[in-house]
Design a protein around this motif. Structure first.
Motif, PDB file in Angstrom:
ATOM      1  N   SER A   1      37.297  42.120  39.426  1.00  0.00           N
ATOM      2  CA  SER A   1      35.804  41.915  39.185  1.00  0.00           C
ATOM      3  C   SER A   1      35.187  42.028  40.671  1.00  0.00           C
ATOM      4  CB  SER A   1      35.456  40.807  38.766  1.00  0.00           C
ATOM      5  OG  SER A   1      36.089  40.639  37.162  1.00  0.00           O
ATOM      6  N   ILE A   2      33.899  42.501  40.606  1.00  0.00           N
ATOM      7  CA  ILE A   2      33.187  42.558  41.988  1.00  0.00           C
ATOM      8  C   ILE A   2      32.324  41.515  41.984  1.00  0.00           C
ATOM      9  CG2 ILE A   2      32.138  43.994  43.569  1.00  0.00           C
ATOM     10  CD1 ILE A   2      34.749  45.256  42.965  1.00  0.00           C
ATOM     11  N   VAL A   3      32.112  40.574  42.667  1.00  0.00           N
ATOM     12  CA  VAL A   3      31.248  39.421  42.607  1.00  0.00           C
ATOM     13  C   VAL A   3      30.350  39.620  43.936  1.00  0.00           C
ATOM     14  CG1 VAL A   3      30.856  37.057  42.866  1.00  0.00           C
ATOM     15  CG2 VAL A   3      32.607  37.867  41.296  1.00  0.00           C
ATOM     16  N   GLY A   4      29.086  39.432  43.699  1.00  0.00           N
ATOM     17  CA  GLY A   4      27.839  39.727  44.592  1.00  0.00           C
ATOM     18  C   GLY A   4      27.638  38.218  44.698  1.00  0.00           C
TER      19      GLY A   4
ATOM     20  N   SER B   1      42.066  32.129  40.704  1.00  0.00           N
ATOM     21  CA  SER B   1      41.246  33.404  40.137  1.00  0.00           C
ATOM     22  C   SER B   1      40.574  34.102  41.322  1.00  0.00           C
ATOM     23  CB  SER B   1      40.243  32.992  39.124  1.00  0.00           C
ATOM     24  OG  SER B   1      39.367  31.893  39.554  1.00  0.00           O
ATOM     25  N   TYR B   2      40.544  33.429  42.578  1.00  0.00           N
ATOM     26  CA  TYR B   2      39.807  33.939  43.880  1.00  0.00           C
ATOM     27  C   TYR B   2      40.770  35.209  44.269  1.00  0.00           C
ATOM     28  CZ  TYR B   2      36.450  30.367  44.223  1.00  0.00           C
ATOM     29  OH  TYR B   2      35.142  29.697  44.248  1.00  0.00           O
ATOM     30  N   ASP B   3      41.971  35.103  43.833  1.00  0.00           N
ATOM     31  CA  ASP B   3      42.916  36.107  44.412  1.00  0.00           C
ATOM     32  C   ASP B   3      42.766  37.535  43.654  1.00  0.00           C
ATOM     33  OD1 ASP B   3      44.111  34.161  45.790  1.00  0.00           O
ATOM     34  OD2 ASP B   3      45.729  34.042  44.538  1.00  0.00           O
TER      35      ASP B   3
ATOM     36  N   SER C   1      35.985  33.764  34.662  1.00  0.00           N
ATOM     37  CA  SER C   1      36.437  34.360  33.435  1.00  0.00           C
ATOM     38  C   SER C   1      35.051  34.440  32.393  1.00  0.00           C
ATOM     39  CB  SER C   1      37.223  33.199  32.775  1.00  0.00           C
ATOM     40  OG  SER C   1      36.471  31.849  32.816  1.00  0.00           O
ATOM     41  N   ASP C   2      35.621  35.166  31.451  1.00  0.00           N
ATOM     42  CA  ASP C   2      34.311  35.312  30.405  1.00  0.00           C
ATOM     43  C   ASP C   2      33.223  36.587  31.062  1.00  0.00           C
ATOM     44  OD1 ASP C   2      33.350  35.473  27.916  1.00  0.00           O
ATOM     45  OD2 ASP C   2      33.529  33.136  27.727  1.00  0.00           O
TER      46      ASP C   2
ATOM     47  N   MET D   1      42.315  29.972  35.578  1.00  0.00           N
ATOM     48  CA  MET D   1      41.273  29.075  35.087  1.00  0.00           C
ATOM     49  C   MET D   1      40.852  28.337  36.578  1.00  0.00           C
ATOM     50  SD  MET D   1      42.732  26.743  32.089  1.00  0.00           S
ATOM     51  CE  MET D   1      44.376  26.920  32.532  1.00  0.00           C
ATOM     52  N   GLY D   2      41.127  28.842  37.493  1.00  0.00           N
ATOM     53  CA  GLY D   2      40.620  28.642  39.193  1.00  0.00           C
ATOM     54  C   GLY D   2      41.399  27.247  39.588  1.00  0.00           C
ATOM     55  N   VAL D   3      42.375  26.943  38.897  1.00  0.00           N
ATOM     56  CA  VAL D   3      43.221  25.703  39.359  1.00  0.00           C
ATOM     57  C   VAL D   3      44.644  26.147  39.987  1.00  0.00           C
ATOM     58  CG1 VAL D   3      44.391  23.638  38.452  1.00  0.00           C
ATOM     59  CG2 VAL D   3      42.324  24.434  37.491  1.00  0.00           C
TER      60      VAL D   3
END
Lengths: 221, 399
Positions: free
Chosen positions: B110-113, B184-186, B72-73, B356-358
């Protein structure tokens, strides 16, 4: 046998009723006749244990009701007395059978209900709600509820009070028929119904100190 | 007795439905609010425990923690990747240093490296995990895969931002799809950090002839699994406030403990939680009053029925029992429905809270929830018990 001895009842408004001693024999039917306020219903309520007398006693088969606690009176009433009320005392939203089966709460066996309803001519109404029945049918349901537990004593307080004469007469005929062999005491103000009972008692005389039990065959009806 | 109680209840179905609704709503809301606030607090704390230190550019601690752990953010900026190597060499304090870079977007995701360690503990629905030695590979979050109909072997083309229609020319091949986590991983596409660098270098090489030297490799944050708590403290002391040379200008670093950053967030959330508790308490108190009033009015109307039953010889003991059974049925039915309602709402809220990742566990039951439900049950039965107890002390039935 029901014996009334030195019975008085004083109400909070200071009205007092004194009853002459009288004995109701087992297996006979009695009609209590009299004007409003002469103490007919009060006598029935004292016999049933719904009201307590101010003095005197009611002795049923040698057992004094006056010495019993309210719980014991309730227990005696559910087992031995069938009470029929002028205003039926039925739960309007429930069916005929539910109104009879309410007695099961006190362990009364209601298996004979269909038979009693048939005798009273309302078996076809057994699943109908009370609110959908006529006044005569409601009173027959009230009679069925009083009879179904096979009580020794049947007390009927103005069972025809809310009915016209023709229907009232039908109800009384049915009541006397199903009460055969039991002690039946019915309060009514209509002396024309006296012919269906074994005996007639004028309550005006009873409460004025003189009591005269007149066999209905000899009564001038 | 139970049969008669049910028949008697059927007569008063409107009042009973009102009582049940009132109990279900208040108890359901109270239980739900309590459960969600506790699971969110527990869940956030749990995620934060996984890493001992996060190092990133100076700025908001909360932003750094929320961005690098819950996506987030926006990232605060970038720091040199050389720090990852430096930290990995610190065998005394560092167990593992995990790079985290966030750039670009794929249809809004979002793309996370990062490295494969970042996805430790996450299950794959299909395919395989990221190969740390590979490049241009993607492990896709379950919702991203579902929404875009992605399968193993597909190539996805990312863009600079969620709003940009223009995509990069170099595609990333889907090698794995994560199992649904309700978190949020989804909603994220994971790739090797190298992929992000190479995509941008490739584009810049094509477009900008004047910039011939290669850019410094950067990341948005470094998540560190410290050897122990003391190691974490040492790392925070060492890197927090440290200024290092950047490509264009010096970069000021911050090193934070994710737990303390999250605790700050939770302290704010706690205040909200207390407001929720107070509101729940107010709802419950109002409910006690409503239930008591409805029940007592009901009993007042039932007094006719009670005197009728007494006149035909039903003992007060049996009448008490009858009404207690009726109210117990109402109470049990209400709290069961309240519990079911709270769990349905919990399931519906899962998607929202997952940002929130929960992950909300529908089966999670806190002792206080049972206490609330038992309390509500007692409240629904108590007025009847008091009324019938008072009635049973009257001896004369003609009163």
């Amino acid at each position: 046998m029901i014996e009334i001895k030195n019975l008085t009842k004083q109400f909070q408004n200071e009205t007092a009723i004194t009853y002459s001693d009288i004995t109701f024999e087992s297996g006979k039917s009695y009609m209590l006749l009299g004007a409003s306020g002469c103490g007919k219903s009060t006598l029935l309520n004292i016999i049933a244990g719904i009201l307590s007398p101010t003095s005197g006693s009611v002795i049923i088969d040698g057992e004094s009701m006056s010495q019993k606690s309210q719980k014991e009176k309730d227990k005696y009433r559910i087992k031995n007395i069938g009470y029929i009320f002028q205003d039926f005392k039925l739960i309007n939203e429930m069916s005929v059978m539910d109104n009879i089966n309410i007695l099961k709460l006190e362990g009364v066996n209601t298996q004979s209900a269909p038979e009693v309803l048939e005798k009273l001519g309302i078996l076809d109404k057994k699943n109908s709600k009370i609110k959908h029945l006529s006044g005569g049918q409601k009173q027959r349901v009230a009679i069925a509820r009083a009879i179904v537990k096979m009580p020794d004593i049947i007390l009927a307080d103005e069972p025809t009070g809310n009915l016209n004469f023709a229907i009232g007469e039908e109800v009384i005929k049915a009541l006397v028929e199903v009460s055969s062999g039991k002690t039946l005491i019915a309060v009514t103000h209509d002396e024309r119904l006296g012919k269906y009972f074994d005996n007639i008692i004028d309550m005006n005389e009873m409460t004025s100190g003189i009591v005269d039990i007149i066999p209905s065959k000899e009564a001038d009806l | 007795m139970i049969r008669f109680a049910l028949k008697n209840m059927a007569i008063k179905k409107v009042q009973i439905v009102l009582i049940v609704l009132s109990i279900v709503l208040s108890a359901g809301i109270a239980v739900l609010a309590f459960n969600v606030s506790n699971q969110v607090s527990d869940g956030i704390s749990q995620n934060a425990k996984y890493y001992g230190v996060i190092i990133g550019p100076a700025g908001s601690e909360t932003q750094l923690a929320m961005n690098s752990m819950y996506f987030s953010d926006e990232p605060l900026g970038t720091i040199p990747y050389s720090l990852v190597n430096e930290l990995s060499m610190d065998g005394t304090n560092v167990k593992e240093a995990v790079p985290f870079a966030m750039a670009d977007s794929y249809n809004g995701a979002s793309i996370v490296g990062t490295s494969s360690t970042y996805l430790d503990g996450k299950e794959l629905k299909t395919g395989e995990m990221l190969d740390d030695l590979g490049v241009f590979e993607a492990v896709v979050g379950s919702r991203v895969a579902k929404q875009n109909g992605l399968k193993i072997g597909d190539t996805l083309y990312t863009s600079h931002s969620a709003t940009s229609a223009e995509t990069h020319k170099k595609g990333i091949k889907v090698v794995g799809i994560l199992a649904e986590t309700h978190s949020s991983y989804d909603n994220v596409v994971f790739t090797q950090v190298r992929t992000l660098w190479e995509i941008h270098e490739h584009e810049e090489g094509e477009n900008e002839e004047e910039d011939e030297h290669s850019h410094e490799k950067t990341v948005c944050a470094i998540l560190i699994k410290a050897k122990n708590e003391s190691s974490a403290m040492t790392l925070i002391e060492k890197y927090n406030g440290k200024v290092i040379e950047g490509e264009e200008k010096p970069i000021s670093l911050q090193a934070i403990s994710p737990m303390s950053a999250v605790r700050d967030v939770l302290n704010d959330a706690d205040n909200t939680k207390y407001i929720v508790y107070v509101l729940c308490a107010v709802i419950l108190v109002m409910n006690i009053m409503i239930i008591s009033i409805i029940t007592l009015l009901n009993m007042y109307h039932s007094s006719k029925e009670i005197s009728l039953m007494r006149l035909i010889g039903i003992s007060m003991k049996k009448i008490n029992l009858l009404y207690l059974i009726q109210n117990s049925i109402i109470g049990i039915l209400s709290i069961l429905l309240a519990f079911v309602l709270s769990r349905i709402c919990l399931a519906l809220m899962n998607d929202y809270v997952s940002s929130m990742g929960v992950v909300l566990n529908i089966g999670r039951l806190y002792p206080l929830e049972i206490l609330i439900l038992v309390g509500v049950f007692l409240i629904s039965v108590l007025p009847t018990a008091i009324w019938t107890f008072a009635m049973s002390h009257k001896d004369s039935i003609s009163d």
